[in-house]
Design an enzyme around this catalytic site. Structure first.
Site, PDB file in Angstrom:
ATOM      1  CD  GLN A 481      -1.554  -2.419   1.557  1.00  0.00           C
ATOM      2  OE1 GLN A 481      -0.474  -2.615   2.110  1.00  0.00           O
ATOM      3  NE2 GLN A 481      -2.364  -3.415   1.253  1.00  0.00           N
ATOM      4  N   GLY A 502       8.005 -13.706  -3.582  1.00  0.00           N
ATOM      5  CA  GLY A 502       7.229 -13.825  -2.359  1.00  0.00           C
ATOM      6  C   GLY A 502       5.969 -12.990  -2.489  1.00  0.00           C
ATOM      7  CD1 TRP A 503       2.749 -14.884   0.771  1.00  0.00           C
ATOM      8  CD2 TRP A 503       1.345 -14.342  -0.882  1.00  0.00           C
ATOM      9  NE1 TRP A 503       1.920 -15.948   0.558  1.00  0.00           N
ATOM     10  CE2 TRP A 503       1.049 -15.651  -0.451  1.00  0.00           C
ATOM     11  CE3 TRP A 503       0.596 -13.787  -1.919  1.00  0.00           C
ATOM     12  CZ2 TRP A 503       0.018 -16.402  -1.009  1.00  0.00           C
ATOM     13  CZ3 TRP A 503      -0.424 -14.549  -2.471  1.00  0.00           C
ATOM     14  CH2 TRP A 503      -0.699 -15.831  -2.018  1.00  0.00           C
ATOM     15  CB  ALA A 753      -0.194   0.332  13.107  1.00  0.00           C
ATOM     16  CG  ASP A 754      -0.758  -5.033  10.594  1.00  0.00           C
ATOM     17  OD1 ASP A 754       0.175  -5.839  10.550  1.00  0.00           O
ATOM     18  OD2 ASP A 754      -0.966  -4.197   9.710  1.00  0.00           O
ATOM     19  CD  GLU A 807      -4.333  -7.842   5.980  1.00  0.00           C
ATOM     20  OE1 GLU A 807      -3.735  -8.746   5.417  1.00  0.00           O
ATOM     21  OE2 GLU A 807      -3.841  -7.178   6.904  1.00  0.00           O
ATOM     22  CE1 TYR A 810      -4.051  -8.538   9.682  1.00  0.00           C
ATOM     23  CE2 TYR A 810      -1.848  -8.659  10.631  1.00  0.00           C
ATOM     24  CZ  TYR A 810      -2.674  -8.618   9.528  1.00  0.00           C
ATOM     25  OH  TYR A 810      -2.121  -8.652   8.274  1.00  0.00           O
TER      26      TYR A 810
END
Length: 911
Positions: A481, A502-503, A753-754, A807, A810
């Protein structure tokens, strides 16, 4: 987003085995395709760490030839995308050969030969493979040789060749022809142990075309950087010691492309009078120490014969001086005292201050002061200086995820040879009227080496308004992002995956042209708007296009591509440019129903820089508000701004533009920025980092008590990023609230923030990521994540969204703490009851409930069930089984659950 979970099967060219498994496999006996079993005789790896060269590399920084013989199963060599390639290792001396092990990445060789040579010129075929299947191959070879070449003739994939390791096994003690070497150097008595060349000014006869491998790299004390010359014999590298000194020894650390014969010369002039003080006639590369005898200020290594087909390449050169050195100290200039300026009176902060004070100075269109963190380059700037500055910033910013440094590169119209790796809080912009006015030959590159090849945390950086011709044929922009890519002409291909495949987690392209192929294999989601692409390849969960020429047809959910023919009402982002010696900001006009790029004939209005206040981080909020009240637009130059008053934008058509990820921190619970309900305000390129005292709303657009038609001249919010937590435990009720009708939201990331500092359910508290109260609001590219209630709450009528990525938080402690009105969980995207018209395309929401993986949310999306509300291409995903969704939208759609990380989808709902 910073997702960590077990990935589903990856696309082509993924890492097929874990390092431990590879090591175990290599320890076993391996049978190669079309080859005999390796000999059981004792053999050692002769090639590890030795000089290695290749016909080409996909990325000099990330997949060099040395990646294939460094003993590290996490690094690799990869070639250009063509069949005829080779990889060659110099063992340093003739040795008895036994077998060669090839540890292929998924882009393997279908046909190739193993060739050997004693002199690097005459070659013998030692083995041949015509039906390779990749994986791990052990191929028997025999005889004695110093050079071993993998000569590749046919690829198995559309990519180049890619090897984790190229290992040559044999017996070094069974040498049949002893190598010829120079006599061991002796170090004269009294020779200093201090490197006199460290960080001294350096020049060279040439630099490898399209690379950033400049002369200064060989004297910077960093063994990971290097100089490389053009591919001819007569090339030289020179360092200025600062004074005439007696030079007794020079040490050279060669990369694989070494000098077979060369001289070391000295002179007191930078351009003439050089005398030879050391000679090598049969160099073998590696680490070399050459005894020298002579005096000079300028020391030059002059190549006469190369050891390979490449140019010369040196990791590091060290120069040591004798006891007779008589350095003349460089004069220290007498410092001048700068008078302390009289501070501008600051009004007493109030909730709605009335700015008063003397006139605020405007920007100088000829010699603007963009602050110390803006680097302006012209075609006359030495290429080495540009490359060094770009390298220095990247070294500081590559992994600096929550740092305070901010940097802006500005390239004036012209051509440049530079390889620009772009790290955190770094913006690279051309400042021509059109992208093709600035030509970058080499590369503009974002990868994820700092994070193990995972690009899901490559945030907060940008590229804008230039043309780039990648030296490898392919640019790379592997981001997540808050990394916009605007007004770029890519003269070749581009990948939005990391080189390790990778992702990666989302990105944004607008008003750009990709001549070749855009590859997007491991990107979970991506939005491309009003652009032109030659070809798009790859789709995982949510690839969305609007107004894009060359976009794939809608095939959601398999492949997960969604294409909207035209975008709708849109105005491109304002941009800084220089023309006829003067700086200005160009504001593109509103348009509708168009496709492709706006340039080269972008329609709009030019604003001279003398209509702007160039804010610095030392400026108070009161000073900035005073400038706005006096009718000036504002450019926030790179830096971090603490504000104890809300930035109030009240004048129609005001432009507020950030450079280099300029960051505003609201202190003491004030709102960060708010606007009046007037026409045509443009807010762009700003990061808001919420403070620890709770604010009501970080960014507020328009008044909550009026509905005024702004359709002819709407407010635009572009590349505006919100961060609540990560640096500190920020707190807010709302991140962004849009009250003004007809507002255009064009790329935001609103992030609770996560991870980072202050990230916790009761620490960085924030309810809503985006609330839309205005009518007729268009949103293009919404990234909104982790808020504790609705991530998006849409109350206004006749809204439109193209692309939404989310998302859920979390850190929800349990479902009981997250149940409201009898509903389990808060939907990611909520259209309020009473809304009669709303349409959206390409929306995805993902769960990763790390605090309680048993949480099950009722719906990812909630909307009124009325004919005028239409939703297209919806998906929910349980990331590795960390929580689940019972349904996609309004009780419709399958559950998203389980560890396979497979999206649950609804193609169309409502209408």
């Amino acid at each position: 987003m910073s997702t960590r979970f077990t990935a589903p099967p990856r696309p082509r060219r993924s890492r097929v085995l874990l390092a431990a498994g590879l090591a175990a496999t290599l320890a076993a006996t391996i049978v190669g395709t079309g080859a005999l079993m390796a000999s059981a005789a004792p053999a050692v790896n002769l090639s590890q760490g030795k000089a290695i060269t290749a016909s080409s590399v996909e990325s000099p920084d990330y997949t060099p030839a040395s990646g294939a013989n460094d003993g590290n199963l996490g690094t690799r060599w990869s070639s250009a995308f063509s069949d005829a390639q080779w990889l060659q290792v110099d063992l340093g001396a003739n040795a008895s050969l036994d077998h060669v092990v090839l540890n292929w990445e998924s882009a393997y060789g279908k046909a190739f030969t193993i060739q050997t040579s004693t002199n690097g010129t005459t070659w013998t075929n030692a083995a041949s493979v015509t039906n390779g299947t990749g994986g791990n191959q052990s191929i028997t070879v025999s005889g004695s040789a110093r050079y071993v070449k993998l000569n590749l003739t046919a690829r198995a994939t559309g990519y180049g060749y890619s090897l984790w390791e190229f290992q040559v096994f044999g017996d070094a003690t069974a040498t049949t022809t002893p190598p010829v070497t120079d006599p061991p150097p002796t170090t004269p008595a009294g020779c200093s142990t201090t490197n006199a060349a460290l960080k001294k000014p350096a020049t060279s006869s040439s630099v490898q075309t399209g690379s950033g491998l400049v002369a200064a790299n060989a004297f910077d004390g960093d063994g990971g950087t290097r100089w490389a010359s053009a591919s001819t014999d007569a090339e030289w590298l020179q360092v200025d010691l600062g004074s005439s000194q007696s030079v007794c020894k020079v040490e050279l650390d060669w990369e694989a492309a070494y000098g077979k014969s060369f001289t070391i010369q000295a002179s007191d002039s930078a351009t003439s009078g050089f005398a030879t003080i050391g000679t090598v006639t049969n160099g073998t590369g590696g680490k070399q120490s050459v005894a020298t005898s002579g005096n000079g200020r300028y020391i030059r290594i002059v190549g006469t014969t190369r050891g390979t087909g490449y140019g010369y390449s040196l990791w590091e050169v060290r120069v040591f001086t004798g006891s007779g050195s008589t350095p003349t100290p460089t004069p220290t200039p007498t410092p001048t005292t700068t008078p302390t300026p009289t501070p501008t009176p600051t009004p007493t902060p109030t909730p709605t201050p009335t700015p008063t004070g003397p006139a605020v100075p405007h920007g100088d269109p000829v010699n603007p002061d963009f602050g110390p963190n803006t680097f302006v380059f012209t075609p006359n700037t030495p290429a080495a200086d540009i490359q060094n500055k770009v390298n220095d910033v990247f070294k500081r910013q590559e992994s600096n995820q929550f740092g305070t440094e901010r940097d802006q590169f500005l390239f004036e119209p012209g051509s440049y040879s530079v390889q620009a790796n772009i790290g955190f809080y770094t913006s690279i912009n051309g400042v021509g009227r059109n992208p093709d006015d600035v030509q970058i030959n080499g590369g503009v590159w974002v990868d994820a080496q700092w994070f193990g090849g995972n690009a899901t945390q490559n945030f907060w950086r940008s590229a804008e308004n230039f043309a780039v011709t990648p030296s490898t044929g392919q640019a790379r922009w592997a981001v997540a992002q808050a990394a916009p890519f605007r007004r770029i002409h890519v003269k070749g291909n581009i990948s939005v995956d990391s080189s390790a495949y990778g992702w990666a987690s989302g990105g944004y392209i607008a008003d750009s042209k990709i001549d070749g192929e855009l590859v997007s294999y491991t990107q979970q989601q991506w939005y491309t708007r009003d652009s032109t692409v030659g070809k798009w390849t790859g789709a995982l969960w949510n690839q969305v296009f609007s107004g894009v020429q060359g976009a794939p047809a809608t095939t959601f959910p398999k492949p997960a591509s969604t294409t909207v023919n035209t975008t709708g009402a849109i105005r491109e982002k304002p941009y800084l440019y220089k023309e006829n010696g003067k700086w200005a900001v160009f504001v593109p006009s509103l348009r509708n129903g168009t496709t492709g790029t706006t340039w080269p004939n972008t329609v709009g209005t030019s604003l001279s820089l003398d209509t702007f206040f160039l804010a610095k981080p030392s400026d108070s909020a009161a000073t900035i508000n005073l400038a706005l009240s006096q009718g000036l637009n504002v450019i926030f130059t790179p830096g971090v701004y603490h504000v104890d008053q809300t930035i109030n934008v009240t004048r129609p058509n005001t432009v507020v533009l950030g450079m280099g990820m300029a960051t505003i921190i609201p202190d003491n619970g004030v709102n960060g920025l708010q606007t009046a309900d007037v026409d045509g305000i443009k807010i762009a390129g700003l990061l808001f980092d919420q403070g620890t005292t709770k604010s009501d709303t970080i960014v507020k657009i328009g008044s909550s008590v009026t509905h005024v038609d702004h359709s002819a001249n709407p407010t635009t919010v572009q590349d505006v990023f919100i961060r609540v937590g990560g640096v500190v435990a920020g707190k807010a009720v709302n991140a962004i609230v849009i009250n003004a009708d007809d507002t255009i939201i064009d790329h935001i990331w609103s992030w609770r923030a996560d991870h980072g500092a202050g990230a916790g359910w009761n620490d960085n508290v924030a309810d809503y990521g985006l609330i839309v109260n205005g009518n007729d609001v268009n949103a293009y590219g919404l990234f909104v994540e982790h808020y504790e209630k609705y991530n998006v709450l849409w109350n206004g009528n006749n809204g439109r969204t193209i692309f939404f990525q989310n998302e859920l938080p979390y850190d929800v402690p349990n479902i009981a703490a997250w149940t409201h009105d009898g509903i389990k969980g808060w939907a990611a995207y909520k259209v309020a009851a009473g809304v009669t018209q709303h349409e959206a395309w390409g929306l995805g929401s993902y769960s990763n409930f790390t605090a309680d993986p048993t949480i099950r949310v009722d719906n990812g999306f909630e909307v009124p069930s009325v004919p005028g509300v239409k939703m297209h291409s919806l998906s929910t995903v349980s990331l590795g089984g960390m929580g689940s969704y019972a349904h996609v939208i309004n009780g419709v759609g399958p559950a998203a659950e389980g560890t396979n990380t497979v999206p649950a989808t609804v193609t169309n709902y409502g209408g």
